[in-house]
Design a protein around this motif. Structure first.
Motif, PDB file in Angstrom:
ATOM      1  N   PRO A 199       0.834  -1.211   0.000  1.00 39.09           N
ATOM      2  CA  PRO A 199       0.000   0.000   0.000  1.00 39.09           C
ATOM      3  C   PRO A 199       0.868   1.260   0.000  1.00 39.09           C
ATOM      4  O   PRO A 199       1.907   1.316   0.677  1.00 39.09           O
ATOM      5  N   CYS A 200       0.456   2.239  -0.744  1.00 40.58           N
ATOM      6  CA  CYS A 200       1.248   3.473  -0.875  1.00 40.58           C
ATOM      7  C   CYS A 200       1.509   4.137   0.474  1.00 40.58           C
ATOM      8  O   CYS A 200       2.569   4.747   0.680  1.00 40.58           O
ATOM      9  N   SER A 201       0.550   4.028   1.378  1.00 41.17           N
ATOM     10  CA  SER A 201       0.721   4.670   2.683  1.00 41.17           C
ATOM     11  C   SER A 201       1.739   3.946   3.560  1.00 41.17           C
ATOM     12  O   SER A 201       2.250   4.525   4.520  1.00 41.17           O
ATOM     13  N   TRP A 202       2.030   2.693   3.258  1.00 43.56           N
ATOM     14  CA  TRP A 202       3.003   1.936   4.047  1.00 43.56           C
ATOM     15  C   TRP A 202       4.441   2.250   3.659  1.00 43.56           C
ATOM     16  O   TRP A 202       5.340   2.222   4.502  1.00 43.56           O
ATOM     17  N   GLN A 203       4.641   2.487   2.393  1.00 39.14           N
ATOM     18  CA  GLN A 203       6.005   2.564   1.868  1.00 39.14           C
ATOM     19  C   GLN A 203       6.873   3.628   2.542  1.00 39.14           C
ATOM     20  O   GLN A 203       7.993   3.322   2.969  1.00 39.14           O
ATOM     21  N   PRO A 204       6.426   4.875   2.707  1.00 34.43           N
ATOM     22  CA  PRO A 204       7.319   5.890   3.296  1.00 34.43           C
ATOM     23  C   PRO A 204       7.662   5.640   4.756  1.00 34.43           C
ATOM     24  O   PRO A 204       8.757   5.998   5.199  1.00 34.43           O
ATOM     25  N   VAL A 205       6.767   5.007   5.529  1.00 33.38           N
ATOM     26  CA  VAL A 205       7.055   4.801   6.951  1.00 33.38           C
ATOM     27  C   VAL A 205       7.920   3.560   7.180  1.00 33.38           C
ATOM     28  O   VAL A 205       8.529   3.415   8.235  1.00 33.38           O
ATOM     29  N   LEU A 254       9.237  -3.165  16.036  1.00 31.57           N
ATOM     30  CA  LEU A 254       7.947  -2.607  15.652  1.00 31.57           C
ATOM     31  C   LEU A 254       7.094  -3.545  14.808  1.00 31.57           C
ATOM     32  O   LEU A 254       5.871  -3.380  14.753  1.00 31.57           O
ATOM     33  N   LEU A 255       7.727  -4.530  14.178  1.00 28.46           N
ATOM     34  CA  LEU A 255       6.958  -5.435  13.324  1.00 28.46           C
ATOM     35  C   LEU A 255       6.881  -6.859  13.868  1.00 28.46           C
ATOM     36  O   LEU A 255       5.800  -7.399  14.075  1.00 28.46           O
ATOM     37  N   LEU A 256       8.034  -7.471  14.101  1.00 28.69           N
ATOM     38  CA  LEU A 256       8.068  -8.912  14.289  1.00 28.69           C
ATOM     39  C   LEU A 256       7.894  -9.382  15.724  1.00 28.69           C
ATOM     40  O   LEU A 256       7.309 -10.436  15.958  1.00 28.69           O
ATOM     41  N   ASP A 257       8.417  -8.657  16.695  1.00 27.84           N
ATOM     42  CA  ASP A 257       8.406  -9.136  18.076  1.00 27.84           C
ATOM     43  C   ASP A 257       7.098  -8.752  18.764  1.00 27.84           C
ATOM     44  O   ASP A 257       6.898  -7.603  19.151  1.00 27.84           O
ATOM     45  N   ALA A 258       6.232  -9.730  18.932  1.00 28.76           N
ATOM     46  CA  ALA A 258       4.927  -9.463  19.548  1.00 28.76           C
ATOM     47  C   ALA A 258       5.061  -9.086  21.006  1.00 28.76           C
ATOM     48  O   ALA A 258       4.197  -8.399  21.562  1.00 28.76           O
ATOM     49  N   ALA A 259       6.126  -9.532  21.667  1.00 28.62           N
ATOM     50  CA  ALA A 259       6.288  -9.288  23.098  1.00 28.62           C
ATOM     51  C   ALA A 259       6.967  -7.959  23.400  1.00 28.62           C
ATOM     52  O   ALA A 259       7.059  -7.564  24.563  1.00 28.62           O
ATOM     53  N   HIS A 260       7.458  -7.287  22.383  1.00 27.10           N
ATOM     54  CA  HIS A 260       8.187  -6.040  22.631  1.00 27.10           C
ATOM     55  C   HIS A 260       7.214  -4.960  23.080  1.00 27.10           C
ATOM     56  O   HIS A 260       6.255  -4.626  22.374  1.00 27.10           O
ATOM     57  N   GLY A 261       7.456  -4.394  24.249  1.00 31.60           N
ATOM     58  CA  GLY A 261       6.501  -3.453  24.829  1.00 31.60           C
ATOM     59  C   GLY A 261       6.804  -2.001  24.562  1.00 31.60           C
ATOM     60  O   GLY A 261       5.896  -1.163  24.529  1.00 31.60           O
ATOM     61  N   ASP A 262       8.056  -1.637  24.373  1.00 28.16           N
ATOM     62  CA  ASP A 262       8.435  -0.230  24.238  1.00 28.16           C
ATOM     63  C   ASP A 262       8.552   0.124  22.761  1.00 28.16           C
ATOM     64  O   ASP A 262       9.640   0.156  22.191  1.00 28.16           O
ATOM     65  N   ARG A 263       7.408   0.388  22.138  1.00 28.53           N
ATOM     66  CA  ARG A 263       7.405   0.697  20.710  1.00 28.53           C
ATOM     67  C   ARG A 263       7.419   2.217  20.520  1.00 28.53           C
ATOM     68  O   ARG A 263       6.441   2.904  20.819  1.00 28.53           O
ATOM     69  N   ARG A 264       8.531   2.698  20.029  1.00 35.38           N
ATOM     70  CA  ARG A 264       8.662   4.131  19.755  1.00 35.38           C
ATOM     71  C   ARG A 264       8.771   4.311  18.242  1.00 35.38           C
ATOM     72  O   ARG A 264       9.758   3.926  17.631  1.00 35.38           O
ATOM     73  N   TYR A 265       7.750   4.924  17.664  1.00 31.89           N
ATOM     74  CA  TYR A 265       7.651   5.028  16.218  1.00 31.89           C
ATOM     75  C   TYR A 265       8.381   6.274  15.728  1.00 31.89           C
ATOM     76  O   TYR A 265       8.167   7.379  16.263  1.00 31.89           O
ATOM     77  N   PRO A 266       9.232   6.129  14.723  1.00 36.14           N
ATOM     78  CA  PRO A 266       9.926   7.298  14.174  1.00 36.14           C
ATOM     79  C   PRO A 266       9.007   8.205  13.383  1.00 36.14           C
ATOM     80  O   PRO A 266       9.347   9.368  13.105  1.00 36.14           O
ATOM     81  N   SER A 267       7.828   7.689  12.998  1.00 29.81           N
ATOM     82  CA  SER A 267       6.834   8.487  12.282  1.00 29.81           C
ATOM     83  C   SER A 267       5.459   7.878  12.544  1.00 29.81           C
ATOM     84  O   SER A 267       5.343   6.798  13.109  1.00 29.81           O
TER      85      SER A 267
END
Length: 581
Positions: free
Chosen positions: A58-64, A76-89
């Motif tokens: 999807p076009c909206s996915w590509q830039p992020v 942010l994608l693969l580790d389901a148990a990771h709790g501290d998700r800090r998104y760069p965008s």
């Protein structure tokens, strides 16, 4: 009867248990979700450039996604148990929903007490002191056995023992037994009566030789220290060389097993480094019989280097004592029908490949002698389907099938259940099932370490463009593994790869094109990670289909995430017991 296991520390059932209605509803959600994203599960990463896979997102996915660091892809994608998700965008909701749904639909791959631990972080506790030797497995069961297999045979053996105790059944049949590592632990370590069947006669021979070495080691240890606590030997394992035909009846399977119990051939003597002749009865217990032979089922038992040794035989002048195995050997009278008189047993298969796992489940359902089963599957891409009844790598039968053995829908490896077979979009392609065999935790570890191994997919995808330019008809040609490819410059990798597909190694490569494609390695890694995110979802559907099949046949089952997924990626064990009659 529901499966009820003791509260042993190493065995914890998948919870919460799903009712039949919940199983069917989950299957419906899985097929709907996977059919919506089949463009990911069915894509080949080596075609990243030739099929312009990045722009299929999807076009909206590509830039992020394109600027994520490798550790961010893991977190942010693969580790389901990771709790501290800090998104760069700011991520689009559709991408967040895709990730959340994939994690929610997949069966948890860790036991409850281990959830929340970062994926790919630690080895099991039993290897903390010595990375090559399990501290929880006796040294006599570690010889010739790699750490991963040590972990598996100890935990699965414990589970099988519990099933035997619950069913009051002391006999086990180990299918796809390979070199017999699990078989030896069940027999010599846990005191069970075990028949092992393996298609590769070389592995059967190795298993018998390793049995002899173990007996030799036990005898030697007993002589050194008579007060030492050694395993109590009920009987040595019986090894059968034979191909388990997915189309054959359970009666034919029982006859294969009976060939071991009814043979009059004597057991092999143990082999060991000592040239001294062994005395007593222990060295005469192991035995193997050969029946119908064919290539191996590839049940996750890769050959390992074995120590060479000369086989020692007792002197003819020495009196022969009857071994426990010989005294327990059933007598086969003329006219006896093994399928009627065969004793009950528990069936187990450790990483039984492709249709072998589904065949064992069908024998469990149909054969009155099978009281329980523990099934650990692998190689989902080798499962037969209606759309692909002969997938690559499928083990061929020793003889052509008869007309009565022709496949019908209910006999394919997937789907097994009537319910899943009736769902729209239930089909799983060869590529989707192959992807389900990938080790998610291992890839997460590579991402967090920013390993040079991550460049391999981009190398292969770049090479594919030049192969297609020269030979448009040569698609996805297998070049096999190039040793330490990630450490080679691309030009050297390409030279080796081109030669393997029959093209000139000196084929001219446009340096600017090569550089432009290699700069997109981050995109290649992200795309592969998106497809990998769906791998546990595909595996969940395959295993859930088997649970529903058992439920449709009146048997409740449970999935146990028994092995550490960081150590053993195919870590689910399907456990079932026949209801009391």
């Amino acid at each position: 009867m529901p499966v009820e296991l003791s509260a042993a520390q190493d065995v914890e059932m998948f919870a919460p248990s799903l009712s039949s209605e919940q199983q069917r509803e989950l299957a419906n959600r899985l097929t709907t979700f996977l059919s919506q994203h089949s463009h990911l599960t069915d894509s080949f990463i080596i075609e990243f450039f030739t099929e312009d896979l990045w722009h299929t997102l999807p076009c909206s996915w590509q830039p992020v996604l394109q600027d994520l660091t490798y550790p961010q892809v893991a977190d942010l994608l693969l580790d389901a148990a990771h709790g501290d998700r800090r998104y760069p965008s700011v991520w689009p909701l559709s991408l967040l929903a895709f990730r959340a749904t994939a994690h929610a639909l997949a069966f948890p791959r860790e036991r409850r007490r281990e959830r929340g631990r970062a994926a790919g972080s630690l080895k099991p506790e039993e290897f903390q002191e010595n990375q090559s030797q399990s501290s929880l497995l006796g040294h006599i069961f570690r010889k010739h056995v790699k750490p991963k297999k040590q972990h598996e045979i100890r935990k699965l053996g414990t589970l099988v023992k519990q099933l035997c105790e619950q069913t009051d059944c002391n006999r086990v049949v180990d299918v796809g037994s390979g070199q017999g590592h699990l078989t030896r632990f069940l027999s010599f370590g846990l005191g069970l009566s075990v028949t092992a069947i393996e298609a590769d006669r070389t592995l059967v021979s190795m298993a018998s030789r390793f049995d002899g070495q173990l007996l030799w080691a036990l005898e030697k240890e007993k002589q050194k220290n008579s007060s030492s606590q050694l395993p109590v030997l009920q009987s040595s394992p019986r090894h059968v060389g034979g191909w388990v035909n997915p189309k054959a009846s359970w009666e034919a399977f029982i006859k294969q097993l009976s060939a071991a119990d009814c043979s009059g051939e004597g057991p092999p003597t143990p082999s060991g480094p000592s040239k001294k002749r062994l005395r007593g009865s222990a060295h005469r217990q192991g035995r193997s019989q050969e029946v119908q032979t064919s290539p191996s089922h590839d049940s996750d038992t890769r050959s390992q280097d074995a120590e060479s040794s000369s086989e020692q035989r007792p002197s003819e002048s020495e009196p022969e004592e009857q071994s426990p195995a010989e005294s327990c050997r059933p007598v086969c009278e003329e006219g006896l029908h093994p399928e009627e008189d065969h004793p009950d047993f528990v069936l187990t298969g450790l990483h039984a490949c492709g249709d072998l796992s589904t065949t064992l489940l069908r024998h469990f359902v149909n054969c009155p002698h099978v009281r329980g089963i523990t099934s650990v599957a692998c190689c989902y891409m080798k499962i037969t389907t209606k759309e692909n009844p002969s997938p690559p790598g499928l083990v061929e039968p020793p003889a052509p099938p008869t007309p009565a053995q022709e496949s019908v829908p209910s006999e394919f490896g997937y789907p097994m259940s009537s319910w899943v077979r009736g769902l729209s979009g239930h089909q799983l392609s060869y590529k989707a099932r192959e992807g389900a065999c990938h080790a998610v935790e291992d890839y997460i570890r590579r991402l967090r370490e920013e390993s040079e191994l991550l460049r391999t997919h981009c190398y292969r995808a770049t090479l594919e463009t030049f192969i297609r330019d020269t030979r448009p008809d040569l698609r996805r040609a297998g070049i096999q593994t190039i040793k330490k490819a990630h450490l080679l410059p691309f030009t050297e990798y390409a030279r080796l790869g081109l030669a393997r597909v029959g093209l000139p190694p000196e084929l001219p490569l446009d340096a600017e094109r090569v550089e432009a494609m290699l700069k997109q390695q981050g995109r290649v890694v992200v795309y592969f990670s998106l497809a990998l995110l769906l791998a546990p979802v595909v595996e969940t559907l395959v295993l859930l289909d088997r649970m529903i099949y058992l439920q449709e046949n009146g048997v409740d089952s449970q999935l146990v995430p028994l092995f550490d997924p960081n150590f053993s990626p195919r870590n689910f064990v399907l456990v079932a017991l026949k209801p009391w009659e």
